[in-house]
Design a protein around this motif. Sequence first.
Motif, PDB file in Angstrom:
ATOM      1  N   GLY A 112     -62.175  49.071  23.316  1.00  6.51           N
ATOM      2  CA  GLY A 112     -61.799  50.360  22.760  1.00  6.51           C
ATOM      3  C   GLY A 112     -60.998  50.235  21.476  1.00  6.51           C
ATOM      4  N   LEU A 113     -60.067  49.310  21.444  1.00  7.03           N
ATOM      5  CA  LEU A 113     -59.268  49.105  20.236  1.00  7.03           C
ATOM      6  C   LEU A 113     -60.122  48.606  19.083  1.00  7.03           C
ATOM      7  N   ALA A 114     -61.096  47.743  19.371  1.00 11.98           N
ATOM      8  CA  ALA A 114     -61.979  47.240  18.326  1.00 11.98           C
ATOM      9  C   ALA A 114     -62.862  48.357  17.778  1.00 11.98           C
ATOM     10  N   LEU A 115     -63.367  49.220  18.657  1.00 11.63           N
ATOM     11  CA  LEU A 115     -64.163  50.356  18.202  1.00 11.63           C
ATOM     12  C   LEU A 115     -63.335  51.288  17.327  1.00 11.63           C
ATOM     13  N   LEU A 116     -62.099  51.525  17.725  1.00  9.54           N
ATOM     14  CA  LEU A 116     -61.218  52.379  16.928  1.00  9.54           C
ATOM     15  C   LEU A 116     -60.972  51.784  15.548  1.00  9.54           C
ATOM     16  N   THR A 117     -60.708  50.497  15.494  1.00 11.31           N
ATOM     17  CA  THR A 117     -60.445  49.842  14.205  1.00 11.31           C
ATOM     18  C   THR A 117     -61.690  49.826  13.329  1.00 11.31           C
ATOM     19  N   ASP A 118     -62.846  49.614  13.941  1.00  9.46           N
ATOM     20  CA  ASP A 118     -64.078  49.531  13.165  1.00  9.46           C
ATOM     21  C   ASP A 118     -64.441  50.877  12.531  1.00  9.46           C
ATOM     22  N   HIS A 119     -64.033  51.983  13.169  1.00 11.32           N
ATOM     23  CA  HIS A 119     -64.366  53.300  12.640  1.00 11.32           C
ATOM     24  C   HIS A 119     -63.259  53.862  11.743  1.00 11.32           C
ATOM     25  N   ALA A 120     -62.028  53.428  11.943  1.00  9.28           N
ATOM     26  CA  ALA A 120     -60.919  53.907  11.106  1.00  9.28           C
ATOM     27  C   ALA A 120     -60.722  52.935   9.949  1.00  9.28           C
ATOM     28  N   ARG A 121     -61.559  53.025   8.966  1.00  5.25           N
ATOM     29  CA  ARG A 121     -61.560  52.033   7.891  1.00  5.25           C
ATOM     30  C   ARG A 121     -60.271  52.083   7.066  1.00  5.25           C
ATOM     31  N   LEU A 137     -61.765  39.045  18.888  1.00  8.60           N
ATOM     32  CA  LEU A 137     -63.138  38.573  19.107  1.00  8.60           C
ATOM     33  C   LEU A 137     -64.130  39.719  19.030  1.00  8.60           C
ATOM     34  N   TYR A 138     -63.799  40.849  19.645  1.00 10.98           N
ATOM     35  CA  TYR A 138     -64.684  42.006  19.589  1.00 10.98           C
ATOM     36  C   TYR A 138     -64.835  42.522  18.159  1.00 10.98           C
ATOM     37  N   LEU A 139     -63.725  42.584  17.454  1.00 16.59           N
ATOM     38  CA  LEU A 139     -63.770  43.112  16.097  1.00 16.59           C
ATOM     39  C   LEU A 139     -64.616  42.229  15.179  1.00 16.59           C
ATOM     40  N   ALA A 140     -64.470  40.930  15.310  1.00 11.83           N
ATOM     41  CA  ALA A 140     -65.282  40.012  14.504  1.00 11.83           C
ATOM     42  C   ALA A 140     -66.767  40.166  14.834  1.00 11.83           C
ATOM     43  N   ALA A 141     -67.094  40.341  16.108  1.00 13.33           N
ATOM     44  CA  ALA A 141     -68.498  40.519  16.496  1.00 13.33           C
ATOM     45  C   ALA A 141     -69.048  41.837  15.962  1.00 13.33           C
ATOM     46  N   MET A 142     -68.243  42.891  15.989  1.00 12.47           N
ATOM     47  CA  MET A 142     -68.699  44.189  15.476  1.00 12.47           C
ATOM     48  C   MET A 142     -68.967  44.139  13.984  1.00 12.47           C
ATOM     49  N   GLN A 143     -68.104  43.483  13.256  1.00  7.67           N
ATOM     50  CA  GLN A 143     -68.260  43.431  11.810  1.00  7.67           C
ATOM     51  C   GLN A 143     -69.418  42.540  11.380  1.00  7.67           C
ATOM     52  N   ALA A 174     -79.641  59.698  15.508  1.00  7.13           N
ATOM     53  CA  ALA A 174     -78.728  59.227  16.555  1.00  7.13           C
ATOM     54  C   ALA A 174     -77.292  59.583  16.193  1.00  7.13           C
ATOM     55  N   GLY A 175     -76.567  60.133  17.152  1.00  7.04           N
ATOM     56  CA  GLY A 175     -75.172  60.483  16.933  1.00  7.04           C
ATOM     57  C   GLY A 175     -74.269  59.263  17.053  1.00  7.04           C
ATOM     58  N   ALA A 176     -72.954  59.505  16.887  1.00  7.29           N
ATOM     59  CA  ALA A 176     -71.990  58.402  16.924  1.00  7.29           C
ATOM     60  C   ALA A 176     -71.974  57.723  18.279  1.00  7.29           C
ATOM     61  N   TRP A 177     -71.952  58.510  19.361  1.00  5.34           N
ATOM     62  CA  TRP A 177     -71.909  57.932  20.699  1.00  5.34           C
ATOM     63  C   TRP A 177     -73.221  57.231  21.045  1.00  5.34           C
ATOM     64  N   GLN A 178     -74.323  57.760  20.561  1.00 10.09           N
ATOM     65  CA  GLN A 178     -75.604  57.098  20.805  1.00 10.09           C
ATOM     66  C   GLN A 178     -75.687  55.763  20.084  1.00 10.09           C
ATOM     67  N   ARG A 179     -75.139  55.706  18.870  1.00 10.86           N
ATOM     68  CA  ARG A 179     -75.136  54.433  18.139  1.00 10.86           C
ATOM     69  C   ARG A 179     -74.265  53.403  18.848  1.00 10.86           C
ATOM     70  N   ILE A 180     -73.146  53.854  19.418  1.00  6.09           N
ATOM     71  CA  ILE A 180     -72.284  52.921  20.153  1.00  6.09           C
ATOM     72  C   ILE A 180     -72.980  52.436  21.418  1.00  6.09           C
ATOM     73  N   GLY A 181     -73.597  53.366  22.153  1.00  2.00           N
ATOM     74  CA  GLY A 181     -74.201  53.009  23.436  1.00  2.00           C
ATOM     75  C   GLY A 181     -75.482  52.226  23.321  1.00  2.00           C
ATOM     76  N   ARG A 182     -76.266  52.471  22.257  1.00  2.00           N
ATOM     77  CA  ARG A 182     -77.584  51.847  22.164  1.00  2.00           C
ATOM     78  C   ARG A 182     -77.664  50.725  21.137  1.00  2.00           C
ATOM     79  N   ILE A 183     -76.644  50.611  20.304  1.00  2.00           N
ATOM     80  CA  ILE A 183     -76.653  49.544  19.299  1.00  2.00           C
ATOM     81  C   ILE A 183     -75.461  48.613  19.473  1.00  2.00           C
ATOM     82  N   THR A 184     -74.257  49.188  19.413  1.00  2.00           N
ATOM     83  CA  THR A 184     -73.051  48.346  19.410  1.00  2.00           C
ATOM     84  C   THR A 184     -72.890  47.587  20.722  1.00  2.00           C
ATOM     85  N   LEU A 185     -72.899  48.297  21.831  1.00  2.00           N
ATOM     86  CA  LEU A 185     -72.651  47.633  23.120  1.00  2.00           C
ATOM     87  C   LEU A 185     -73.722  46.600  23.470  1.00  2.00           C
TER      88      LEU A 185
END
Length: 311
Positions: A110-119, A195-201, A216-227
């Motif tokens: 959750g913290l990595a997702l927050l950081t990745d979106h709050a540029r 580790l999560y943040l590095a993988a996301m970037q 695709a919305g924001a939650w769909q991109r997280i659920g179907r791409i990021t995770l």
Amino acid sequence: MSERTHTPRVQGSGAAGSGLVDVRRRPATWTGLWYVLPFLAFYLLFLVWPAIVGLGYTFTDRSLAGGPVSFVGLENWNETLTDPALYESLWNTLVFTVLSVPVMVLLALGLALLTDHARRLGWFLRLSFFAPFVLPVAVMALMWEWMYNPSLGLFNGILGRLGFEGSEWLFSENTAMVSVVIATAWWQVGFNYLLYLAAMQSIPKDVYEAAAIDGAGAWQRIGRITLPLLARTTVLITVLQLIGSLRVFEQIYLMTGGGPNFATRTVIQYIYDSGFVGLRIGLASSMAYVFMVLIIIASVAQFRLFSRKEG
């Protein structure tokens, strides 16, 4: 000048049949070995050799108090496998692991997702979330002991102002383990978060842009791409966190001492008490080897479970 002149070859009786050997490969191989040799020496001296010596201690009555050492066979192993206090410590370790591993994995994600979106706040969030991880365990334990203090602590002070009754936190069997888990999560989650943040970037932005164009919305991109693309990172973090939680010792020893009434005494602390307080090095060594086998079994089982899900 031809390439054959730059690459000297000698005639030999190689098994491949060509009989030609590149003489430049051998010096390169030996050079690499000299670079590895210092690490290998330290590894053998401070890990492999103590492990072999410790295994030998399990068959003796060696004590830190000194005195003659005699061979006792499987007595230490039998006492280890029939010790009720060891099983109680195993249960406490399992409780800590079950409580801490999901929190440490999901919170880091959750913290990595927050950081990745709050540029715009990325640098501040990275500093805030990772900073506790660099604190020594003694500093962390002292900080949280003061916050958990029933009389002067921060948490009971806030609860009192809100009209609620305070808690004993570290001094109650019902809340001591949960209190240590909260402090550990605050202290250690920064490593998993990084580790999560590095993988996301490392995920290509083109994938997100294509998904956004398809609607695709924001939650769909997280659920179907990021995770899904973070699956291997999740496996790594979960296994590392499982091993770390099973080996918990320092913060519990400093914050609760295994109390109250041994409610937070883990396996590592019981091994420490048996070897360095009870002075029975042979018994403590057998406990350590039994616990090592359990950690290996748990790690292998988890790897296979995630491998099947990924397949």
